[in-house]
Design an enzyme around this catalytic site. Sequence first.
Site, PDB file in Angstrom:
ATOM      1  N   GLU A 439     -30.775  45.063-103.554  1.00 56.33           N
ATOM      2  CA  GLU A 439     -31.546  45.656-102.460  1.00 56.33           C
ATOM      3  C   GLU A 439     -31.631  44.758-101.235  1.00 56.33           C
ATOM      4  O   GLU A 439     -32.312  45.076-100.274  1.00 56.33           O
ATOM      5  CB  GLU A 439     -32.934  46.084-102.949  1.00 56.33           C
ATOM      6  CG  GLU A 439     -33.687  45.070-103.757  1.00 56.33           C
ATOM      7  CD  GLU A 439     -34.993  45.605-104.343  1.00 56.33           C
ATOM      8  OE1 GLU A 439     -35.414  46.718-104.001  1.00 56.33           O
ATOM      9  OE2 GLU A 439     -35.603  44.878-105.135  1.00 56.33           O
ATOM     10  N   CYS A 510     -31.375  53.508-108.029  1.00 56.01           N
ATOM     11  CA  CYS A 510     -32.740  53.949-108.308  1.00 56.01           C
ATOM     12  C   CYS A 510     -33.575  54.092-107.035  1.00 56.01           C
ATOM     13  O   CYS A 510     -34.775  54.302-107.101  1.00 56.01           O
ATOM     14  CB  CYS A 510     -33.429  53.009-109.293  1.00 56.01           C
ATOM     15  SG  CYS A 510     -33.612  51.350-108.659  1.00 56.01           S
TER      16      CYS A 510
HETATM   17  C1  PEP Z   1     -35.764  50.284-103.770  1.00 55.86           C
HETATM   18  O1  PEP Z   1     -36.017  49.363-102.992  1.00 55.86           O
HETATM   19  O2  PEP Z   1     -34.881  51.145-103.551  1.00 55.86           O
HETATM   20  C2  PEP Z   1     -36.539  50.443-105.003  1.00 55.86           C
HETATM   21  C3  PEP Z   1     -36.226  51.377-105.885  1.00 55.86           C
HETATM   22  O3  PEP Z   1     -37.612  49.637-105.167  1.00 55.86           O
HETATM   23  P1  PEP Z   1     -39.030  49.888-104.479  1.00 55.86           P
HETATM   24  O4  PEP Z   1     -39.002  51.245-103.834  1.00 55.86           O
HETATM   25  O5  PEP Z   1     -40.057  49.781-105.534  1.00 55.86           O
HETATM   26  O6  PEP Z   1     -39.094  48.773-103.482  1.00 55.86           O
HETATM   27 MG    MG Z   2     -37.275  47.760-103.610  1.00 52.23          MG
END
Ligand code: PEP
Ligand code: MG
Length: 585
Positions: A439, A510
Amino acid sequence: MSKPAAQEIILRGINASPGICIGKAYLVDKEGVDIVARYYIEEQNRQGEIKRFKAAVKRARDQIRSVIDGSPEELQRAYILETHLALLKDKMLYGKTIESIETDGINAEWALKQVVSNIKAVFLTMADFYLKERVSDIVHVSDSIMRNLVGVKAEKIADIDKRVILVARDLSPADTSQINLKKIMGFITDRGGKASHTGIVAQALEIPAVVGLNYATSRIKSDNLIIVDGNAGNVIVNPDEKSLVEYEERKINYQQYRAVITRESHLSAETTDGIQMQVMANIELPEEVVSVKNYGGDGIGLYRTEFQYMNRTIFPNEKELFEKYKDVVEVMAPKPVTIRTLDINGDKAVANQSGQDEANPALGLRSIRYCLRKPDVFITQLRAILRAAAFGNVRILFPMISAYFEICEAKKLLDQAAESLEKDGLPYNREIEIGIMIEVPSAVVLADFLADEVDFFSIGTNDLIQYALAIDRLNPHVAHLYQPLDPAVIRLVKQVADVAKNKGIQVFMCGEMAAVAHHVPLLLGLGLDELSMNPQSIPHIKRVIRSLSVSDAQTFMQKVLTKKTARGVFGVLKEAYGDMLDDRY
Ligand code: PEP
Ligand code: MG
């Protein structure tokens, strides 16, 4: 004579959680009231407006009194509140506001706001520290008058006891996780952007939400009738008869469609050319496993564990964490449960670890960085995860890896956690798959090195888009630039998927990007093995996957990769897949 019906207005925002709800607005004041309407008061109505102001002051006085009466032992606090009582009738504040309504013909809210900003300007030029400090008292007092004027309540969300739609300037994930589903039908906020955690929690709760409306709190009053269309991202205030009928119908259609797709959600997501995709669920709270089962999730692709650390002053201990994880793992077994380690701070500050001293929390001591800095907190969680892994199919996922050493350190601590469990003679399972979230752009660049250390990658597009395109995921002003279809994002995802294939590890997604129907052909074409999303989206995405072929999608990708803009990519998608990829659901 009956009162003329208030005019219908439509506010446009960002669709944060799907569904439609119709009900009474309930304004929640989280941070004082600083966006207020300004309007002219005719001469003959000015005494009435002054009366309204005086009534608001009286209510504020009663409220402060009852707080004082309720806390006799807190002398210091009572003393401050006595000062506030006196300030309510202070000539500079009270007298000047009345004078301004009377002579300038402006509404009480605006008059009060102007008076307070003049007082602030005068006080702040003073050298005397004590007098400077009084500014904050004046602001508190004027805020409580203002709340009474505009009808917003300063109470806790958990205490709301009527069926309403929340209207707030902003709600933190900690606020939204207090929502009582029997009472709150949906919510809307002035702030918030694409993929904010507040929206993610709304999806988990399965209530409609629209964020980034900018002026909802100044256009809507408590008890106004409103329609929240979380599918399109619109809010209709004071709907007329025609809109009410139309939206009642849309609401029913939406519910019917959901019922149909939910019935077929247990079918597997096999493409027309026989490729079996795994469609997994993202959860925030253990109770959501019920939705995962109902909506046909093939497992849990992302368990965001940080929500168990919110709304409390002491972090959970190992036993509490272990029991929660074990519950989820046992219910889902033999399907996998991907437990992501603590991803706090950023926009998920927790009570005893506020990120307030960080100018840029998204770039700060967040996530794995926090955990490596606090090995005691981290090891407690790692032990709980390894213990739960003895009861089913667990994968561990480390978030926000931005450098190679971080995954090495995290694995070292995981080994230490296992060794300590061994010493303690507690059952655990160390033979679990290890993955990292991709990410941060640096993780994409280093993907080949990182792949040697893990069993899978999970692409978190919510943050990857934020960090790659420099778009704050919470900021409504740049929400239009937050484009999952930006060629830069597509190239990043492709790079990660290609490295994963070369290195023989699995690659999942995700982030919210995976939950949007018209992205699915791209994700199939890029070769992702698994998609994970909020449970509600699973039935629709499964249905979309069943209608597509991976080999067609791979050919189609060649065309996508020639496009230089998000609009260009969307254009070819529309041309190739058309209405089949309806995103209304
Ligand atoms: C993302 O960053 O895409 C992720 C799934 O994590 P979060 O939304 O919890 O930061
Ligand atoms: Mg994230």
